[in-house]
Design a protein around this motif. Structure first.
Motif, PDB file in Angstrom:
ATOM      1  N   ARG A 406      23.685  -3.979 -15.588  1.00  0.00           N
ATOM      2  CA  ARG A 406      24.403  -4.268 -14.343  1.00  0.00           C
ATOM      3  C   ARG A 406      23.412  -4.521 -13.216  1.00  0.00           C
ATOM      4  NH1 ARG A 406      29.217  -2.493 -12.356  1.00  0.00           N
ATOM      5  NH2 ARG A 406      28.099  -1.468 -10.659  1.00  0.00           N
ATOM      6  N   PHE A 407      23.871  -5.247 -12.211  1.00  0.00           N
ATOM      7  CA  PHE A 407      23.088  -5.338 -10.980  1.00  0.00           C
ATOM      8  C   PHE A 407      23.160  -3.979 -10.292  1.00  0.00           C
ATOM      9  CE2 PHE A 407      24.468  -9.813 -11.505  1.00  0.00           C
ATOM     10  CZ  PHE A 407      23.211 -10.382 -11.618  1.00  0.00           C
ATOM     11  N   GLU A 408      22.004  -3.433  -9.923  1.00  0.00           N
ATOM     12  CA  GLU A 408      21.968  -2.080  -9.368  1.00  0.00           C
ATOM     13  C   GLU A 408      21.056  -1.993  -8.150  1.00  0.00           C
ATOM     14  OE1 GLU A 408      23.636   0.495  -9.872  1.00  0.00           O
ATOM     15  OE2 GLU A 408      24.520   0.387 -11.883  1.00  0.00           O
ATOM     16  N   SER A 409      21.527  -1.283  -7.122  1.00  0.00           N
ATOM     17  CA  SER A 409      20.725  -1.085  -5.913  1.00  0.00           C
ATOM     18  C   SER A 409      19.582  -0.101  -6.164  1.00  0.00           C
ATOM     19  CB  SER A 409      21.607  -0.581  -4.769  1.00  0.00           C
ATOM     20  OG  SER A 409      22.287   0.601  -5.144  1.00  0.00           O
ATOM     21  N   ASP A 446      32.246  -3.372  -8.151  1.00  0.00           N
ATOM     22  CA  ASP A 446      31.431  -2.821  -7.057  1.00  0.00           C
ATOM     23  C   ASP A 446      30.000  -3.351  -7.050  1.00  0.00           C
ATOM     24  OD1 ASP A 446      33.724  -1.465  -6.549  1.00  0.00           O
ATOM     25  OD2 ASP A 446      32.862   0.544  -6.604  1.00  0.00           O
ATOM     26  N   THR A 447      29.832  -4.618  -7.393  1.00  0.00           N
ATOM     27  CA  THR A 447      28.511  -5.230  -7.364  1.00  0.00           C
ATOM     28  C   THR A 447      28.034  -5.402  -5.920  1.00  0.00           C
ATOM     29  OG1 THR A 447      29.001  -6.468  -9.379  1.00  0.00           O
ATOM     30  CG2 THR A 447      27.160  -7.261  -8.047  1.00  0.00           C
ATOM     31  N   ASP A 448      26.822  -4.968  -5.666  1.00  0.00           N
ATOM     32  CA  ASP A 448      26.187  -5.182  -4.362  1.00  0.00           C
ATOM     33  C   ASP A 448      25.490  -6.540  -4.449  1.00  0.00           C
ATOM     34  OD1 ASP A 448      24.313  -5.315  -2.256  1.00  0.00           O
ATOM     35  OD2 ASP A 448      24.232  -3.133  -2.119  1.00  0.00           O
ATOM     36  N   ALA A 452      22.034  -7.663  -6.128  1.00  0.00           N
ATOM     37  CA  ALA A 452      22.025  -8.615  -7.239  1.00  0.00           C
ATOM     38  C   ALA A 452      20.986  -9.702  -7.009  1.00  0.00           C
ATOM     39  CB  ALA A 452      23.409  -9.227  -7.419  1.00  0.00           C
ATOM     40  N   LYS A 453      20.911 -10.191  -5.780  1.00  0.00           N
ATOM     41  CA  LYS A 453      19.932 -11.233  -5.462  1.00  0.00           C
ATOM     42  C   LYS A 453      18.511 -10.717  -5.682  1.00  0.00           C
ATOM     43  CE  LYS A 453      22.748 -13.586  -1.942  1.00  0.00           C
ATOM     44  NZ  LYS A 453      22.870 -13.895  -0.486  1.00  0.00           N
ATOM     45  N   ILE A 454      18.263  -9.500  -5.229  1.00  0.00           N
ATOM     46  CA  ILE A 454      16.917  -8.921  -5.381  1.00  0.00           C
ATOM     47  C   ILE A 454      16.603  -8.697  -6.853  1.00  0.00           C
ATOM     48  CG2 ILE A 454      15.472  -6.912  -4.884  1.00  0.00           C
ATOM     49  CD1 ILE A 454      16.976  -6.644  -2.221  1.00  0.00           C
ATOM     50  N   ASN A 455      17.583  -8.178  -7.614  1.00  0.00           N
ATOM     51  CA  ASN A 455      17.388  -7.983  -9.057  1.00  0.00           C
ATOM     52  C   ASN A 455      16.987  -9.290  -9.730  1.00  0.00           C
ATOM     53  OD1 ASN A 455      20.049  -5.505  -9.713  1.00  0.00           O
ATOM     54  ND2 ASN A 455      18.073  -5.323  -8.687  1.00  0.00           N
ATOM     55  N   LEU A 456      17.696 -10.356  -9.406  1.00  0.00           N
ATOM     56  CA  LEU A 456      17.417 -11.661 -10.019  1.00  0.00           C
ATOM     57  C   LEU A 456      16.069 -12.212  -9.561  1.00  0.00           C
ATOM     58  CD1 LEU A 456      20.971 -13.283  -9.784  1.00  0.00           C
ATOM     59  CD2 LEU A 456      19.813 -12.504 -11.858  1.00  0.00           C
ATOM     60  N   GLU A 457      15.759 -12.047  -8.289  1.00  0.00           N
ATOM     61  CA  GLU A 457      14.470 -12.528  -7.776  1.00  0.00           C
ATOM     62  C   GLU A 457      13.310 -11.803  -8.452  1.00  0.00           C
ATOM     63  OE1 GLU A 457      14.921 -11.773  -3.666  1.00  0.00           O
ATOM     64  OE2 GLU A 457      16.106 -13.591  -3.251  1.00  0.00           O
ATOM     65  N   GLN A 458      13.445 -10.491  -8.597  1.00  0.00           N
ATOM     66  CA  GLN A 458      12.373  -9.716  -9.233  1.00  0.00           C
ATOM     67  C   GLN A 458      12.241 -10.055 -10.720  1.00  0.00           C
ATOM     68  OE1 GLN A 458      10.088  -7.767  -7.841  1.00  0.00           O
ATOM     69  NE2 GLN A 458      10.958  -8.312  -5.845  1.00  0.00           N
ATOM     70  N   ALA A 459      13.373 -10.229 -11.387  1.00  0.00           N
ATOM     71  CA  ALA A 459      13.336 -10.601 -12.805  1.00  0.00           C
ATOM     72  C   ALA A 459      12.652 -11.952 -12.987  1.00  0.00           C
ATOM     73  CB  ALA A 459      14.748 -10.630 -13.381  1.00  0.00           C
ATOM     74  N   LYS A 460      12.974 -12.886 -12.102  1.00  0.00           N
ATOM     75  CA  LYS A 460      12.352 -14.213 -12.161  1.00  0.00           C
ATOM     76  C   LYS A 460      10.849 -14.133 -11.876  1.00  0.00           C
ATOM     77  CE  LYS A 460      12.744 -18.872 -10.207  1.00  0.00           C
ATOM     78  NZ  LYS A 460      13.473 -19.735  -9.244  1.00  0.00           N
TER      79      LYS A 460
END
Length: 465
Positions: A406-409, A446-448, A452-460
């Motif tokens: 999940r996308f997580e803060s 309850d996705t933040d 989510a954007k930060i998770n994806l940016e860091q994964a990339k």
């Protein structure tokens, strides 16, 4: 103790083993029960792309065409029969030898280093698809496909009990009846198990699994056939109201988790306990009375690592050995209104300890000589995503892994992602159903979105390393 054969029926992803059979086998073997594993799903696809099966298909096409031609001499054919006859006639002239050579080469590509050459991999997949069209014509109106497209028998519906009772004996449309005779019954004759367990996890597997169970009971009436898996658990209340399935299609059902339930069933059949003492079991007694036993939930931290001995690694359609692993059961979130995955579990989310997970990964890596792992958890907990990677690095596991998450803060810091990459994380599967706040709240995801954007940016970012 009675000998057990565990069967995983079609259809599922043919690139790696499904975890059900190795998980069951680990506990059965730990309790001294001889266990044979048969992944008929991957064996079926391998069999599809063999000269023997394709010659068999050619014979069936010719037989169907001859039957229609004979019918046409006696009466006027319907438009549907006329169209089918024309199609069968057209396909009897294909260059079968060419397709046999093509799929033989395609299997080598999918299982070797040429897989990483995109053009060759695409050629291999197209070769498979062309042959699947040929097989589909044979079993028309069924649509028989190669992953990721699911097959469909079309005239039979998996949720209709009358169709489940009829489908095993349809040799014309039901490809799984031929697969059962050619792969399953021959294996049973060779191995001589006294108990057969069939794991049914999807609606497509309901068709193939019920076909297998029925034909096994007809050919070997003294074998105790039990069925289990996610779909069986979801349908437990319906099947319990249909006693005519018991004894004819299968002898018992194991609902929810099956590791210890399977051991206890074998013990009961071996005279060491009563059937009424087997948790998670549904069965019919000699007087015809139905019994739904109490439920039992596994203690995941007490279960042994999965035992893959006997799995046909050489037949999976992958250039690397992909090892599935489950560190948790259930979903730590468990609130999404659209998700029904929890139907396969009795109660709460459970997880193994992080050090146990690392120990088991190291054990499986060494035992199987494997470097690629798939965490098949419903959703990988952020706590584990934070805790496991440093332990993997410290242990020098040197593996590659992927998981659902999940996308997580809680996963915003660059250091977290650097460590995950260093520990071998190479891909993540996210579920982003919507970026609309109203929809997110309605489905209780309850996705933040910012997280989510930060998770994806860091994964990339770490993927570029």
């Amino acid at each position: 103790m009675k000998k057990v054969m565990l069967i995983f029926p079609p259809e599922w992803v043919p690139t790696a083993p499904y975890l059900a059979l190795p998980s069951l086998a680990a506990v059965l073997r730990k309790n001294g029960i001889e266990t044979v594993l048969k992944d008929i799903n991957v064996e079926m696809f391998d069999h599809f792309f063999s000269s023997g099966f394709l010659v068999f298909v050619k014979g069936k096409i010719q037989a169907r065409l001859k039957a229609l031609q004979e019918k046409g001499r006696q009466e006027e054919l319907s438009p549907e029969d006329t169209e089918l006859m024309e199609m069968l006639n057209e396909y009897q002239y294909i260059d079968l030898d060419h397709h046999i050579r093509a799929v033989t080469e395609a299997k080598k590509i999918m299982r070797g280093p040429q897989f990483y050459e995109v053009e060759k991999a695409e050629w291999a997949l197209n070769s498979f698809r062309e042959v699947m069209e040929y097989i589909s014509v044979c079993y028309y109106p069924a649509s028989i496909n190669f992953y990721p497209v699911e097959s469909n028998l079309n005239i039979y519906r998996p949720w209709v009990s009358e169709d489940l009772l009829k489908v095993p004996h349809d040799k014309q449309v039901n490809v799984y009846s031929d697969i059962c005779r050619q792969l399953v019954l021959r294996s049973i004759k060779k191995e001589k198990p006294e108990v057969v367990g069939i794991s049914i996890g999807t609606p497509v597997q309901l068709m193939s699994g019920i076909t297998f169970a029925t034909l096994i009971k007809e050919a070997f009436p003294d074998i105790h056939v039990t069925v289990g898996g996610n779909i069986i658990t979801r349908l437990k209340d319906e099947f319990a109201k249909k006693p005519h399935f018991f004894g004819k299609v299968f002898d018992s059902m194991i609902t929810y988790e099956g590791e210890h339930a399977m051991v206890w069933l074998v013990e009961a059949l071996s005279g060491k306990r009563k059937l009424s003492e087997v948790s998670n079991l549904i069965y019919k007694d000699e007087e015809g009375n139905m019994h739904v036993n109490d439920t039992y939930q596994e203690r995941v931290d007490e279960l042994p690592p999965p035992d893959f001995d006997g799995m046909p690694w050489e037949k999976y359609f992958s250039p690397e050995k992909l090892v599935p692993y489950l560190g948790t059961r259930g979903c730590y979130w468990g609130k999404c209104t659209f998700c029904d995955h929890g139907a396969g579990y009795i109660d709460q989310f459970r997880a193994k300890h992080a050090d146990q997970i690392v120990d088991e990964l190291e054990y499986l890596k060494n035992k199987l000589n494997a470097k690629h792992f798939m965490f098949t958890d419903e959703s990988f907990p952020p706590a584990l995503f934070l805790k496991l990677p440093p332990m993997m690095v410290e242990r020098e596991l040197d593996i590659y892994w992927t998981t659902l998450i999940r996308f997580e803060s809680q996963l915003l810091e660059p250091e977290t992602w650097d460590m995950a990459h260093k520990a071998g994380c190479r891909s993540l599967y996210y579920g982003l159903e919507s970026a609309n706040e109203r929809i997110i709240k309605l489905v209780k995801k309850d996705t933040d979105i910012e997280a989510a954007k930060i998770n994806l940016e860091q994964a990339k970012r770490v993927d570029r390393k």
